[in-house]
Design a protein around this motif. Structure first.
Motif, mmCIF file in Angstrom:
data_model
loop_
_atom_site.group_PDB
_atom_site.id
_atom_site.type_symbol
_atom_site.label_atom_id
_atom_site.label_comp_id
_atom_site.label_asym_id
_atom_site.label_seq_id
_atom_site.Cartn_x
_atom_site.Cartn_y
_atom_site.Cartn_z
ATOM 1 N N HIS A 80 0.824 -1.203 0.000
ATOM 2 C CA HIS A 80 0.000 0.000 0.000
ATOM 3 C C HIS A 80 0.858 1.252 0.000
ATOM 4 C CE1 HIS A 80 -3.385 -2.600 1.069
ATOM 5 N NE2 HIS A 80 -2.610 -3.134 1.992
ATOM 6 N N ASP A 81 0.289 2.349 -0.489
ATOM 7 C CA ASP A 81 0.980 3.627 -0.374
ATOM 8 C C ASP A 81 0.651 4.239 0.997
ATOM 9 O OD1 ASP A 81 -1.515 5.009 -0.543
ATOM 10 O OD2 ASP A 81 -1.286 5.349 -2.689
ATOM 11 N N THR A 82 1.281 5.346 1.292
ATOM 12 C CA THR A 82 1.137 5.985 2.607
ATOM 13 C C THR A 82 -0.310 6.350 2.918
ATOM 14 O OG1 THR A 82 3.389 6.851 2.449
ATOM 15 C CG2 THR A 82 1.942 7.906 4.054
ATOM 16 N N LYS A 83 -1.001 6.892 1.942
ATOM 17 C CA LYS A 83 -2.400 7.289 2.163
ATOM 18 C C LYS A 83 -3.276 6.072 2.465
ATOM 19 C CE LYS A 83 -6.128 10.011 0.160
ATOM 20 N NZ LYS A 83 -6.579 10.796 -0.977
ATOM 21 N N GLN A 84 -3.067 4.990 1.753
ATOM 22 C CA GLN A 84 -3.837 3.765 2.004
ATOM 23 C C GLN A 84 -3.526 3.205 3.396
ATOM 24 O OE1 GLN A 84 -2.378 1.692 -1.454
ATOM 25 N NE2 GLN A 84 -4.341 1.889 -2.529
ATOM 26 N N LEU A 85 -2.257 3.198 3.749
ATOM 27 C CA LEU A 85 -1.871 2.714 5.084
ATOM 28 C C LEU A 85 -2.521 3.570 6.171
ATOM 29 C CD1 LEU A 85 1.898 1.915 4.517
ATOM 30 C CD2 LEU A 85 0.105 0.255 5.062
ATOM 31 N N ALA A 86 -2.532 4.874 5.954
ATOM 32 C CA ALA A 86 -3.154 5.775 6.937
ATOM 33 C C ALA A 86 -4.626 5.418 7.127
ATOM 34 C CB ALA A 86 -3.004 7.226 6.487
ATOM 35 N N GLN A 87 -5.318 5.140 6.032
ATOM 36 C CA GLN A 87 -6.730 4.760 6.126
ATOM 37 C C GLN A 87 -6.896 3.430 6.847
ATOM 38 O OE1 GLN A 87 -7.809 4.931 1.973
ATOM 39 N NE2 GLN A 87 -8.472 7.066 2.122
ATOM 40 N N ILE A 88 -6.053 2.471 6.554
ATOM 41 C CA ILE A 88 -6.131 1.150 7.187
ATOM 42 C C ILE A 88 -5.930 1.260 8.697
ATOM 43 C CG2 ILE A 88 -4.937 -1.081 7.402
ATOM 44 C CD1 ILE A 88 -4.347 -0.796 4.321
ATOM 45 N N PHE A 89 -4.972 2.081 9.128
ATOM 46 C CA PHE A 89 -4.634 2.185 10.544
ATOM 47 C C PHE A 89 -5.426 3.278 11.269
ATOM 48 C CE2 PHE A 89 -1.211 -0.362 8.960
ATOM 49 C CZ PHE A 89 -0.836 -1.163 10.032
ATOM 50 N N GLY A 90 -6.203 4.058 10.530
ATOM 51 C CA GLY A 90 -7.029 5.100 11.144
ATOM 52 C C GLY A 90 -6.242 6.282 11.669
ATOM 53 N N VAL A 91 -5.214 6.658 10.914
ATOM 54 C CA VAL A 91 -4.389 7.804 11.306
ATOM 55 C C VAL A 91 -4.287 8.743 10.106
ATOM 56 C CG1 VAL A 91 -3.054 6.489 13.013
ATOM 57 C CG2 VAL A 91 -2.212 6.659 10.661
ATOM 58 N N SER A 92 -3.714 9.912 10.321
ATOM 59 C CA SER A 92 -3.541 10.861 9.225
ATOM 60 C C SER A 92 -2.382 10.410 8.333
ATOM 61 C CB SER A 92 -3.246 12.259 9.770
ATOM 62 O OG SER A 92 -1.959 12.290 10.342
ATOM 63 N N PRO A 93 -2.401 10.816 7.062
ATOM 64 C CA PRO A 93 -1.266 10.498 6.186
ATOM 65 C C PRO A 93 0.063 11.034 6.739
ATOM 66 C CG PRO A 93 -3.138 11.175 4.863
ATOM 67 C CD PRO A 93 -3.504 11.434 6.310
ATOM 68 N N LEU A 94 0.031 12.206 7.365
ATOM 69 C CA LEU A 94 1.256 12.752 7.946
ATOM 70 C C LEU A 94 1.780 11.869 9.078
ATOM 71 C CD1 LEU A 94 3.432 14.911 8.152
ATOM 72 C CD2 LEU A 94 1.883 16.229 9.616
ATOM 73 N N ALA A 95 0.894 11.429 9.959
ATOM 74 C CA ALA A 95 1.317 10.540 11.053
ATOM 75 C C ALA A 95 1.908 9.257 10.485
ATOM 76 C CB ALA A 95 0.145 10.235 11.976
ATOM 77 N N MET A 96 1.290 8.721 9.441
ATOM 78 C CA MET A 96 1.803 7.497 8.831
ATOM 79 C C MET A 96 3.156 7.733 8.187
ATOM 80 S SD MET A 96 1.605 4.302 8.314
ATOM 81 C CE MET A 96 -0.041 3.954 8.924
#
Length: 153
Positions: free
Chosen positions: A128-144
Protein backbone atom coordinates in the motif's frame (compact mmCIF):
# COMPACT_ATOMS: atom_id res chain seq x y z
CA UNK A 1 15.11 8.71 23.85
CA UNK A 2 16.43 5.57 22.13
CA UNK A 3 16.55 3.25 25.17
CA UNK A 4 13.57 4.98 26.71
CA UNK A 5 11.81 4.92 23.33
CA UNK A 6 12.36 1.16 23.09
CA UNK A 7 10.90 0.69 26.57
CA UNK A 8 7.89 2.82 25.67
CA UNK A 9 7.26 0.89 22.45
CA UNK A 10 7.46 -2.40 24.36
CA UNK A 11 4.92 -1.06 26.85
CA UNK A 12 2.51 -0.22 24.01
CA UNK A 13 2.94 -3.68 22.43
CA UNK A 14 2.56 -5.36 25.82
CA UNK A 15 -0.70 -3.50 26.43
CA UNK A 16 -2.07 -4.61 23.06
CA UNK A 17 -1.00 -8.19 23.75
CA UNK A 18 -2.52 -8.22 27.22
CA UNK A 19 -5.94 -7.52 25.74
CA UNK A 20 -5.51 -9.61 22.58
CA UNK A 21 -5.48 -6.58 20.32
CA UNK A 22 -2.06 -6.91 18.70
CA UNK A 23 -3.58 -8.03 15.38
CA UNK A 24 -6.57 -5.69 15.52
CA UNK A 25 -6.12 -3.02 12.86
CA UNK A 26 -7.24 -0.34 13.32
CA UNK A 27 -6.80 -0.50 17.08
CA UNK A 28 -10.15 -0.02 18.81
CA UNK A 29 -9.25 2.67 21.31
CA UNK A 30 -12.70 2.75 22.90
CA UNK A 31 -12.44 -0.97 23.65
CA UNK A 32 -8.94 -0.59 25.06
CA UNK A 33 -9.98 2.35 27.24
CA UNK A 34 -12.97 0.37 28.56
CA UNK A 35 -10.61 -2.46 29.55
CA UNK A 36 -8.53 0.09 31.47
CA UNK A 37 -11.67 1.68 32.96
CA UNK A 38 -10.97 5.00 31.28
CA UNK A 39 -13.87 7.04 29.97
CA UNK A 40 -13.52 8.90 26.70
CA UNK A 41 -15.51 12.14 26.76
CA UNK A 42 -15.93 14.54 23.87
CA UNK A 43 -15.86 18.29 24.10
CA UNK A 44 -16.47 21.09 21.64
CA UNK A 45 -13.50 22.93 23.15
CA UNK A 46 -11.12 24.33 20.59
CA UNK A 47 -8.36 25.50 22.93
CA UNK A 48 -7.10 21.98 23.75
CA UNK A 49 -6.83 18.82 21.66
CA UNK A 50 -7.27 16.54 24.64
CA UNK A 51 -6.28 15.91 28.21
CA UNK A 52 -6.23 13.24 30.87
CA UNK A 53 -8.10 13.75 34.12
CA UNK A 54 -7.66 11.45 37.08
CA UNK A 55 -9.80 12.04 40.13
CA UNK A 56 -9.67 9.25 42.66
CA UNK A 57 -10.70 6.09 40.83
CA UNK A 58 -12.24 7.99 37.92
CA UNK A 59 -10.11 8.34 34.78
CA UNK A 60 -11.26 10.45 31.85
CA UNK A 61 -9.68 11.30 28.53
CA UNK A 62 -11.25 14.45 27.17
CA UNK A 63 -10.88 14.96 23.43
CA UNK A 64 -12.01 17.84 21.24
CA UNK A 65 -14.60 17.11 18.56
CA UNK A 66 -13.17 20.08 16.66
CA UNK A 67 -10.35 17.77 15.55
CA UNK A 68 -10.53 15.51 12.50
CA UNK A 69 -11.32 11.86 13.29
CA UNK A 70 -7.73 10.65 12.76
CA UNK A 71 -6.33 13.40 14.99
CA UNK A 72 -8.83 12.52 17.73
CA UNK A 73 -7.60 8.91 17.61
CA UNK A 74 -3.98 10.02 17.97
CA UNK A 75 -4.93 12.38 20.80
CA UNK A 76 -6.73 9.61 22.72
CA UNK A 77 -3.76 7.27 22.19
CA UNK A 78 -1.39 10.05 23.32
CA UNK A 79 -3.37 10.68 26.52
CA UNK A 80 -3.57 6.94 27.10
CA UNK A 81 0.21 6.97 26.84
CA UNK A 82 0.44 9.51 29.66
CA UNK A 83 -1.69 7.19 31.79
CA UNK A 84 0.13 3.93 30.99
CA UNK A 85 3.55 5.55 31.33
CA UNK A 86 2.61 6.76 34.81
CA UNK A 87 2.98 10.45 34.11
CA UNK A 88 1.55 12.35 37.02
CA UNK A 89 -1.59 14.14 35.89
CA UNK A 90 -0.58 17.75 36.18
CA UNK A 91 -3.53 19.41 34.49
CA UNK A 92 -4.78 22.61 35.97
CA UNK A 93 -7.45 24.92 34.60
CA UNK A 94 -4.93 27.77 34.60
CA UNK A 95 -2.30 25.87 32.62
CA UNK A 96 -3.61 23.07 30.40
CA UNK A 97 -0.16 22.48 28.86
CA UNK A 98 1.59 21.30 31.99
CA UNK A 99 3.27 18.09 30.80
CA UNK A 100 7.04 18.31 30.48
CA UNK A 101 8.37 18.17 26.89
CA UNK A 102 9.96 14.75 27.59
CA UNK A 103 6.61 13.40 28.75
CA UNK A 104 4.92 14.78 25.62
CA UNK A 105 7.51 13.11 23.40
CA UNK A 106 7.13 9.82 25.30
CA UNK A 107 3.34 9.94 24.94
CA UNK A 108 3.75 10.52 21.18
CA UNK A 109 6.09 7.51 20.89
CA UNK A 110 3.56 5.40 22.79
CA UNK A 111 0.65 6.60 20.62
CA UNK A 112 2.54 5.89 17.38
CA UNK A 113 3.39 2.34 18.43
CA UNK A 114 -0.12 1.73 19.76
CA UNK A 115 -1.90 2.92 16.60
CA UNK A 116 0.71 1.84 14.06
CA UNK A 117 2.49 -1.21 15.52
CA UNK A 118 5.83 -1.78 13.81
CA UNK A 119 5.22 -5.48 13.14
CA UNK A 120 1.80 -4.83 11.60
CA UNK A 121 3.22 -2.07 9.40
CA UNK A 122 6.15 -4.16 8.28
CA UNK A 123 3.79 -6.97 7.30
CA UNK A 124 1.74 -4.86 4.87
CA UNK A 125 3.56 -1.61 4.04
CA UNK A 126 4.87 -2.86 0.71
CA UNK A 127 1.30 -3.54 -0.54
CA UNK A 128 0.00 0.00 0.00
CA UNK A 129 0.98 3.63 -0.37
CA UNK A 130 1.14 5.99 2.61
CA UNK A 131 -2.40 7.29 2.16
CA UNK A 132 -3.84 3.76 2.00
CA UNK A 133 -1.87 2.71 5.08
CA UNK A 134 -3.15 5.77 6.94
CA UNK A 135 -6.73 4.76 6.13
CA UNK A 136 -6.13 1.15 7.19
CA UNK A 137 -4.63 2.19 10.54
CA UNK A 138 -7.03 5.10 11.14
CA UNK A 139 -4.39 7.80 11.31
CA UNK A 140 -3.54 10.86 9.22
CA UNK A 141 -1.27 10.50 6.19
CA UNK A 142 1.26 12.75 7.95
CA UNK A 143 1.32 10.54 11.05
CA UNK A 144 1.80 7.50 8.83
CA UNK A 145 4.60 9.16 6.86
CA UNK A 146 6.42 10.06 10.08
CA UNK A 147 5.95 6.54 11.44
CA UNK A 148 7.23 4.90 8.25
CA UNK A 149 10.32 7.13 8.31
CA UNK A 150 10.81 6.35 11.99
CA UNK A 151 10.87 2.59 11.42
CA UNK A 152 12.95 2.90 8.25
CA UNK A 153 10.36 1.79 5.70
Amino acid sequence: MTNNGTRIRVMARTLLGKYGMERMIPIRLSKLCRKLEIEICHSKARHIDGTLFIHGERKIILVSTALPYERRRFTVAHELGHYVLGHQAAFSLDSPESWAPREEQAANVFAAELLMPKTALQAIHYKHDTKQLAQIFGVSPLAMQIRLEEIGE
